[in-house]
Scaffold this motif. Structure first.
Motif, PDB file in Angstrom:
ATOM      1  N   UNK A 268       7.797  23.891   0.880  1.00  0.00           N
ATOM      2  CA  UNK A 268       7.003  23.250   1.915  1.00  0.00           C
ATOM      3  C   UNK A 268       6.325  21.990   1.391  1.00  0.00           C
ATOM      4  N   UNK A 269       6.886  21.380   0.393  1.00  0.00           N
ATOM      5  CA  UNK A 269       6.257  20.211  -0.236  1.00  0.00           C
ATOM      6  C   UNK A 269       6.346  18.981   0.669  1.00  0.00           C
ATOM      7  N   UNK A 270       5.246  18.267   0.742  1.00  0.00           N
ATOM      8  CA  UNK A 270       5.211  16.919   1.315  1.00  0.00           C
ATOM      9  C   UNK A 270       4.481  16.056   0.290  1.00  0.00           C
ATOM     10  N   UNK A 271       5.179  15.075  -0.268  1.00  0.00           N
ATOM     11  CA  UNK A 271       4.634  14.297  -1.383  1.00  0.00           C
ATOM     12  C   UNK A 271       4.288  12.902  -0.877  1.00  0.00           C
ATOM     13  N   UNK A 272       3.024  12.687  -0.603  1.00  0.00           N
ATOM     14  CA  UNK A 272       2.565  11.363  -0.170  1.00  0.00           C
ATOM     15  C   UNK A 272       1.898  10.657  -1.346  1.00  0.00           C
ATOM     16  N   UNK A 273       2.009   9.327  -1.386  1.00  0.00           N
ATOM     17  CA  UNK A 273       1.417   8.532  -2.463  1.00  0.00           C
ATOM     18  C   UNK A 273       0.556   7.435  -1.858  1.00  0.00           C
ATOM     19  N   UNK A 274      -0.453   7.031  -2.624  1.00  0.00           N
ATOM     20  CA  UNK A 274      -1.353   5.953  -2.179  1.00  0.00           C
ATOM     21  C   UNK A 274      -1.770   5.154  -3.406  1.00  0.00           C
ATOM     22  N   UNK A 275      -1.649   3.827  -3.285  1.00  0.00           N
ATOM     23  CA  UNK A 275      -2.030   2.947  -4.388  1.00  0.00           C
ATOM     24  C   UNK A 275      -3.328   2.251  -3.981  1.00  0.00           C
ATOM     25  N   UNK A 276      -4.482   2.701  -4.533  1.00  0.00           N
ATOM     26  CA  UNK A 276      -5.770   2.154  -4.079  1.00  0.00           C
ATOM     27  C   UNK A 276      -5.904   0.681  -4.428  1.00  0.00           C
ATOM     28  N   UNK A 277      -6.572  -0.050  -3.511  1.00  0.00           N
ATOM     29  CA  UNK A 277      -6.830  -1.459  -3.770  1.00  0.00           C
ATOM     30  C   UNK A 277      -7.820  -1.626  -4.927  1.00  0.00           C
ATOM     31  N   UNK A 278      -7.535  -2.600  -5.781  1.00  0.00           N
ATOM     32  CA  UNK A 278      -8.393  -2.838  -6.925  1.00  0.00           C
ATOM     33  C   UNK A 278      -8.115  -1.938  -8.110  1.00  0.00           C
ATOM     34  N   UNK A 279      -7.094  -1.091  -8.011  1.00  0.00           N
ATOM     35  CA  UNK A 279      -6.745  -0.191  -9.109  1.00  0.00           C
ATOM     36  C   UNK A 279      -5.245  -0.294  -9.385  1.00  0.00           C
ATOM     37  N   UNK A 280      -4.792  -1.354 -10.049  1.00  0.00           N
ATOM     38  CA  UNK A 280      -3.344  -1.532 -10.254  1.00  0.00           C
ATOM     39  C   UNK A 280      -2.742  -0.507 -11.210  1.00  0.00           C
ATOM     40  N   UNK A 281      -3.555   0.183 -11.981  1.00  0.00           N
ATOM     41  CA  UNK A 281      -3.029   1.131 -12.958  1.00  0.00           C
ATOM     42  C   UNK A 281      -3.153   2.587 -12.508  1.00  0.00           C
ATOM     43  N   UNK A 282      -3.597   2.833 -11.261  1.00  0.00           N
ATOM     44  CA  UNK A 282      -3.799   4.202 -10.785  1.00  0.00           C
ATOM     45  C   UNK A 282      -3.082   4.414  -9.462  1.00  0.00           C
ATOM     46  N   UNK A 283      -2.394   5.545  -9.379  1.00  0.00           N
ATOM     47  CA  UNK A 283      -1.725   5.962  -8.150  1.00  0.00           C
ATOM     48  C   UNK A 283      -2.188   7.381  -7.835  1.00  0.00           C
ATOM     49  N   UNK A 284      -2.512   7.627  -6.575  1.00  0.00           N
ATOM     50  CA  UNK A 284      -2.894   8.965  -6.119  1.00  0.00           C
ATOM     51  C   UNK A 284      -1.717   9.578  -5.383  1.00  0.00           C
TER      52      UNK A 284
END
Length: 1496
Positions: A268-284
């Motif tokens: 039942x996996x749903x894998x969403x990603x978000x790249x926050x503004x001002x954080x080029x080295x971090x992905x959620x």
């Protein structure tokens, strides 16, 4: 319009269905609506919604361009892409270019007017909304799952597909492909661009297992990174400049503390990603079970991730996360996430800690209840199989909600808090379950072992009734739990022992009240707050009041004509004790009735009281009533909710609507009045929302006259549902049902949704369509291609789009190919039944000759032949030519061969040939291939085999839905009862009854049971006449009459009454006849009304009452009191000039054969009419109903006259005259005086002479009757003089009008006019000398004891109003102090309350503000003092009505000023009365101003 709101859950399985703008406004799609919430680091508040889509919202995004933060875009399954302005809550523009389901949408961060969307067919549409320009591209023939516009290049768009492909296209070059990024091998759920425009070198090297195929070129080398999340459990970072993957991040499997690993969670996996503004080295990114992880792209080592909310349990989502967005607020970086657990959470990306949670709802809000012990705890029963307990008084978190789901597998449809035990919450579900939760523990609920067959609609705590009421107080619970469900049964559960069997209270009701007939199915119940009585609503519209604990029937209300939906008793802590006897009720029609049951509950009577008159009738709603609740802060204030989508607040004491709330977008299902704030009300409905609203802030007063287009929306919803059903055929049924009914633990629901009544089926479909946006990813047992939400045969439809014509030709060719072998098969030789032995005849000649030699040896040798066994093995063919044993061996091997080949028909033939009929039948039974031919051979094997074969064939026929044939076969083995039951169980009632009557005895119980069952089904379907026939055939005349009356119209009631009379049900016939006659009387059809009553001798009293009502109505029709015309009337009712009271006995004797000389019969009629309840007069009572009450008093007066009881004559005539004055109808009062007292005061004197001097009560009544005559004569003389004065002054009469109830002398002196109607009444006074100059005339009216009692009553009412205002002011200030952030207008509350209190201040000048601590006790003491004063008044003053003395004083002063027709010596007495008692209200202002203007 609302204060707080719990919205619907965000839609599932959408790549981008929520977004946040830079101002902190969160938008998310829920069902077909977009909700807007204001986000802060501390909390969130719903600020509005965008409504316009007709189907599920599939995508939503804000414009991130500076200066247009108020613009957003949404896509929907209705095929539209809309551009919205959230400030105006309006659509700016839209397009319908897509021909298929839209799966993704995004607003370009660079090009401010560009919106890009994609659909399941692979079509990408670019929409420049500012110039209304649309372009479509088809880069890949694949199903689009997501897309994202580049934040650095206005022409670049990344598109993710179902098969794992990612494509980078250039929209300025007609959608040309820049790169194809291959690496994922499953659905792409989300794409996110790096906020940094250039590609800095990450620590990791380029992935070797990724592949790039360039379309136009290798890129310009100035791209940026792109992150992708896929169902293959990986997050990949791509270089868009080189078209290569540079990093792969594999999801960690996080085992939660206190929970075991779920083996199906990866499915039942749903894998969403978000790249926050001002954080080029971090992905959620999201994880398997709802966790959120922050990836550090520059970090080395195995663990590059950090878990959000790791510091405490319960902070993470409990289910998969679908969407994320971020925003900078108050120097903090916030992340917003939406999840399958129906919660929206906010996180601080700097600290990785949870900030707040906004709960949402995934189903209809069926029930809500405030805890009577835990202040502010609001329990919600929702259609998503969960209970929510909301702490509405929480200060820090306004949406502090706790969710309960354990042990619940169906919709929660009923809730009830324990009256005294804190935290004990009872619940009922759609599948019939009843349980009790302890909301302050984590334990699973206790569940009752007794289930209802249908939906539980009502739960109630009340005192135990037998058998739980037996025994000592320590051996039994103080409260029992009662549940009422859709099958019409009320069960009593023992809360101390829920595992025991619940008891049906119908058994107690039958035994206590000696009831033999069938009870009407129950639909609702409500215990009186003091536990003395319980009200039970029934399917036929009746309401029964039972006395606890014996459940003795004390009253039956026959007012509603349809199913009772809601009952509610008034609270017992009101300032007026009599209000606790008010019972409000709502049914499937739009009327709400309030009944006063004081006389029924306080008076000891042997037989139950029948009520057909309501204390108040509240009309205005336009659909069925679903909920009621009394205000705990006011006296007689009620809120109702309805299927018309509105909530209505009523003032019951005045019979007026006060407030109408229209904030919901669908039907309302439940309501609760806030226990702590008198202005707040909570409502829930089928729009998946709970709304808190303030009554004082609503602009509407009355319910809407129409349904506001709800029927139109319902038709649209049915169209949508039909489309949805077609789509569901291609998916898996389990996956479809799981989404709406999954448990929060991640386990699939194993229990089905309860069936419930037929009206809930539409709601179930609506819930699935609203909350189930796409089918849930199903279990691993299905193919991978069918486990995604985009599975709707996309590949097949793509082929149909590209080449439809060749496909058709190919299908035609295939059909032709199939026809050829079918035609050839007809010419082929049939298959042999002995294939093995036949095949042996096709061997070489040498072997065939050897067979002849072997056969000869077998035939002529009488000993063993070694290994040669004819009929088996290599000698199988010899079984046909030797003995029977060899033949049977050959048959056995042939059978085994046929079984392996699947030719079971040949096996059956072989068994039949060798005489094994039982074996052949057994095989056919196992295969389900019994036939009439085989059954005809069954008797050869014996009776038992034949009977068992018939039974097996019957089961087979039932599976084939050939029920009539199956029943006929059962008759062949003399199983008549089984045949009848088979037909009945499959709804063939007519055939079952025909069979039973033909084959069974006439008195067989099965026949009656058949009739009763069919009647119940017909009654449920609304075929009342057919149901009545069944009841009659079953000798259930009572039930036949009840069902005939269900329609409630005059014809049905008349038929039902006659039917009950013929069936011997006198009491029921009596009740139905009265209902019918009442309706006919209100329709002024006097002939039909008398006709229905004439059929029963016991209704003579009602016939006489109807006669008086007709005579009175026609007599008044000569005046302007009665303006309508009668539908029909009797000749004897024609008005004449004879005295009215003498006409009545003459008509009775002549037309109704009443023996006026028989006192026993007259006394019996009098006693019957005396029990008829006439409710207190009210201005809202229609005139026709008021005349019926007047006729009752006149009838009782005439009967008393014939019996020689002159005291009762005077009392009843007084009540008849006073009825009009009590409701402000002066014309009726004047006419009744002229009709009943034709000789004026001489008639009163005649009555006084008939009274005994010792009868003080009757003499007082005669005095009051004289006062009322003088009262109306006073006004007639006053208006006569005013009319004549106007003629002398103006030459014509003025048309202005002033009613007696509004006597204000200053206004009267200004208007100086008269009413034409009243002038007509006063013409008789013109001819005779005025009585107003008589001293005795005024002495009758100017009664000081009555003036004192009336002034005291007015003072009590005024002080009570001040007390209520102070209490409301105090409650509001307390709420404001404890919740300043939820009451922005709190500063206005004390000011308003103080103003209203100062206006009502007493002579002492106390304003009653909050600062005066002694004001409330002082006012309370003042009320008690005035009550004592009123109690000391003489009893005769309080018992009978009397005209308003102060009003007469004001008229005296006016007449004295304008004419000399009043005794001047009474002036000082009049002024003395005004000074002494006219110190409150408008009287003081009027007489003081009048006296100041008068000349000395």
């Amino acid at each position: 319009m609302h204060e707080r709101l719990l919205p619907a859950s965000p839609n599932w399985y959408c790549s981008r269905c929520s977004d946040t703008n830079i101002n902190g406004i969160l938008g998310f799609g829920a069902k077909n609506t977009i909700y807007l919430a204001k986000v802060t680091p501390a909390s969130s508040t719903i600020v509005g919604e965008l409504s316009g889509h007709k189907e599920r919202v599939s995508g939503f995004a804000f414009s991130q361009y500076a200066g247009q933060e108020n613009l957003c875009v949404s896509s929907s399954d209705d095929g539209t892409v809309k551009i919205w302005d959230i400030d105006q809550r309006a659509v700016l523009t839209e397009h319908r270019t897509h021909q298929n389901t839209i799966s993704a949408v995004h607003w370009s961060p660079v090009e401010k007017s560009l919106v890009v969307s994609g659909d399941e067919k692979g079509i990408v549409v670019c929409f420049w909304h500012s110039r209304n320009d649309v372009h479509s591209f088809f880069p890949e023939p694949r199903t689009i799952f997501c897309l994202s516009c580049s934040p650095h290049n206005e022409n670049y768009v990344a598109v993710g597909y179902k098969d794992g492909m990612i494509v980078l296209i250039d929209v300025s070059k007609k959608g040309d492909v820049i790169h194809r990024l291959r690496g994922h091998d499953d659905e792409i759920h989300a794409l996110a661009w790096s906020p940094q425009p250039h590609e800095e070198v990450l620590y990791n090297r380029t992935e070797e297992n990724t592949e790039v195929t360039n379309g136009v070129g290798d890129g310009d080398g100035t791209g940026c990174y792109l992150a992708s999340g896929s169902r293959d459990q990986t997050v990949r970072i791509w270089s868009t400049a080189r078209g290569k993957g540079v990093m792969t991040l594999k999801l960690p499997f996080l085992k939660r503390r206190g929970a075991g690993a779920d083996p199906g969670v990866k499915e039942r996996l749903w894998l969403t990603v978000h790249w926050p503004r001002g954080r080029p080295n971090h992905v959620v990114s999201s994880c398997f079970g709802g966790e959120l992880v922050l990836w550090d792209l520059t970090k080395t080592g195995k663990q590059k991730w950090s878990l959000l909310g790791a510091s405490a349990d319960g902070q993470n989502h409990s289910r998969i996360v679908f969407n994320m967005s971020s925003v900078h607020m108050d120097q903090r970086h916030l992340l917003i996430s939406t999840s399958m657990d129906r919660e929206i959470k906010c996180w601080d990306l700097d600290t990785l800690e949870w900030c707040w949670t906004l709960p949402t709802l995934g189903g209809f809000v069926y029930a809500m209840s405030f805890s009577p012990v835990g202040t502010g705890a609001l329990a919600l029963g929702v259609g998503d199989n969960m209970i929510r307990v909301w702490n509405t008084l929480a200060i820090q978190n306004q949406y502090d909600t706790k969710v309960f789901w354990q042990g619940i597998k169906s919709k929660v449809t009923a809730l009830a808090w324990h009256p005294v035990k804190e935290g004990s919450l009872a619940f009922g579900t759609d599948d019939g379950k009843v349980g009790i939760y302890d909301v302050y523990s984590n334990k699973p609920p206790q569940t009752s072992s007794s289930y209802h067959r249908k939906t539980v609609y009502t739960l109630a705590w009340g005192p135990p009734v037998p058998p739980l009421s037996f025994g000592n107080s320590g051996d039994k619970p103080s409260y029992s739990l009662y549940s009422c469900a859709g099958e019409g049964v009320i069960l009593q559960h023992d809360p101390w022992k829920l595992s025991g069997d619940a008891t049906n209270i119908d058994k107690v009701i039958r035994e206590t009240n000696n009831i033999k007939h069938k009870l009407s199915p129950h639909t609702d119940m409500c215990w009186k707050p003091d536990g003395r009585a319980v009200a039970i609503g029934n399917e036929d519209g009746s309401i029964d009041i039972y006395e606890a604990p014996s459940l003795r029937l004390v009253c039956s209300i026959q007012q509603h004509h349809k199913l009772i939906n809601a009952l509610c008793w008034h609270h017992s802590h009101s300032t007026q004790p009599d209000l606790q006897y008010l019972l409000a009720s709502g049914s499937n029609n739009a009327l709400v009735y309030v009944h006063d049951l004081r006389s029924a509950l306080e008076t000891a009577v042997e037989s139950p009281v029948l009520l057909t008159e309501a204390y108040r009738s509240l009309s205005g709603h336009t659909a069925k009533i679903t909920g009621l609740d009394w205000s705990p802060h006011h006296d007689g204030r009620l809120v109702t909710v309805c299927y018309d989508g509105t909530a209505q607040v009523w003032d019951i004491l005045k019979g007026e609507p006060l407030v109408n709330y229209r904030g919901h977008k669908g039907r309302l299902l439940c309501v609760q009045w806030s226990p702590v704030n008198s202005d707040l009300i909570w409502t829930g409905g089928d729009d998946f929302t709970v709304q808190e609203w303030a009554a004082s802030k609503q602009e509407h007063t009355n319910p809407p006259k129409s349904k506001r287009g709800m029927e139109h929306e319902k038709k649209k919803g049915q169209t949508v549902k039909s489309k949805g059903k077609k789509k569901k055929k291609t998916g898996t049924k389990k996956g479809q049902a799981a989404e709406g009914n999954e448990s929060p633990s991640g386990e699939e629901d194993k229990g089905g949704v309860g069936t419930g009544p037929s009206e809930n089926e539409e709601e179930e479909e609506e819930e699935e369509r609203g909350s189930t946006s796409t089918p849930l990813i199903s279990d691993s047992g299905l193919p991978k291609e069918s486990r995604s939400p985009m599975d709707r045969s996309a590949a097949d439809r793509m082929q149909n789009v590209v080449k439809p014509l060749p496909t058709v030709k190919k299908e035609v060719k295939e059909e032709k190919r199939k026809e050829k072998p079918e035609s050839l098969l007809k010419k082929r030789k049939p298959r042999s039944i002995l294939p093995l032995s036949t095949s042996m005849d096709h061997r070489p000649k040498e072997q065939l000759q050897l067979d002849c030699l072997t056969l000869a040896q077998v035939k002529h040798s009488h000993g063993a032949l070694g290994q040669c066994v004819p009929g088996s093995g290599d000698q199988i063919q010899l079984g046909l030519f030797t003995d029977r044993e060899a033949l049977y061996r050959m048959f056995q091997e042939e059978e085994e061969s046929h079984v392996e080949a699947g030719h079971f028909d040949s096996v059956m033939y072989l068994r039949l040939w060798k005489g094994d009929v039982a074996g052949a039948l057994k095989l056919a039974t196992e295969r389900g291939e019994l036939s009439d031919h085989l059954l005809s051979l069954a008797p050869m094997a014996g009776y038992k085999v034949w009977a068992s074969a018939v039974e097996a064939y019957v089961k087979q026929l039932c599976l084939q839905e050939q029920y009539l044939k199956a029943a006929s076969h059962l008759l062949s083995i003399h199983k008549v009862y089984e045949a009848v039951h088979l037909l009945k169980s499959h709804q063939f009632y007519r055939e079952a009854i025909a069979l039973a009557k033909a084959r069974l005895q006439a008195d067989d119980p099965a026949l009656r049971e058949l009739y009763m069952s069919w009647a119940a089904v017909l009654e449920k379907d609304g075929h009342y006449s057919a149901a009545a026939k069944c009841y009659l055939a079953a000798d259930a005349g009572f039930d036949a009459a009840k069902v005939s009356a269900k329609k409630g119209d005059v014809t049905s009631l008349k038929t039902a009454a006659n039917l009950a009379r013929v069936a011997g049900e006198k009491d029921l016939s009596h009740s139905l006849s009265l209902r019918c006659a009442k309706d006919l009387m209100l329709a002024q059809d006097w002939l039909a009304a008398q006709d229905i009553l004439s059929a029963q001798e016991t209704l003579l009293s009602q016939r006489l009452l109807l006669c008086v009502a007709e005579l009175l109505t026609l007599r008044l029709s000569r005046t302007e009191v009665v303006a309508w015309t009668c539908s029909s009337a009797h000749p004897w009712a024609t008005p004449s000039d004879d005295p009215f009271l003498r006409v009545i006995p003459e008509v009775w004797e002549r037309e109704f054969n009443v023996d006026l000389s028989d006192p026993d019969k007259l006394r019996a009629v009098y006693q019957q009419l005396k029990t008829t309840d006439a409710p207190p007069a009210n201005a809202s009572v229609p005139l026709k109903q008021l005349l019926s009450h007047v006729a009752l008093h006149v009838t009782l007066g005439v009967l008393s006259w014939l019996l020689g009881d002159w005291g009762s004559v005077v009392e009843e005539l007084l009540r008849a005259v006073a009825r009009g004055a009590e409701v402000g109808n002066f014309a009726l009062t004047a006419e009744m005086c002229r009709i009943l007292l034709p000789d004026g005061l001489d008639s009163v004197l005649f009555l006084k002479q008939k009274l005994s001097p010792e009868d003080d009560a009757s003499l007082t009544a005669a005095h009051n009757l004289e006062a009322f005559y003088c009262y109306q004569q006073m006004y007639c003389d006053w208006w006569n003089q005013s009319h004549q004065a106007t003629k002398l002054t103006n030459g014509h009469a003025s048309s202005s009008h002033q009613t007696p109830g509004e006597v204000q002398m200053e206004d009267a002196s200004q208007n100086g006019g008269s009413d034409p109607d009243v002038v007509a009444l006063g013409t008789e006074g013109d001819a005779r000398s005025t009585l107003c100059s008589s001293l005795s005339f005024w002495k009758v009216l100017l009664s000081e004891p009555h003036a004192m009692a009336q002034a005291t009553q007015r003072t009590i009412a005024e002080v009570q109003q001040r007390v209520a205002s102070l209490i409301q002011q105090h409650s509001s200030s307390q709420v404001v102090q404890s919740h300043p952030e939820t009451h922005t207008d709190s500063q206005n509350l004390p000011q308003n309350s103080s103003t209203s209190t100062e206006q009502g201040a007493g002579p002492g000048g106390q304003s009653g503000s909050l600062t005066d601590a002694d004001s409330l006790p002082a006012l309370t003491a003042l009320v008690c003092e005035h009550h004592k004063t009123l109690a000391n008044c003489p009893e005769y003053v309080k018992k009978f009505p009397f005209p308003d003395v102060l009003e007469c004083c004001l008229v005296f002063l006016y007449m004295e000023r304008h004419s000399a027709s009043v005794p001047p010596q009474l002036r000082e007495e009049v002024l003395g009365l005004l000074r002494k008692f006219g110190t409150t209200g408008s009287f003081q202002k009027s007489w003081q101003k009048f006296v100041s203007q008068s000349p000395e």
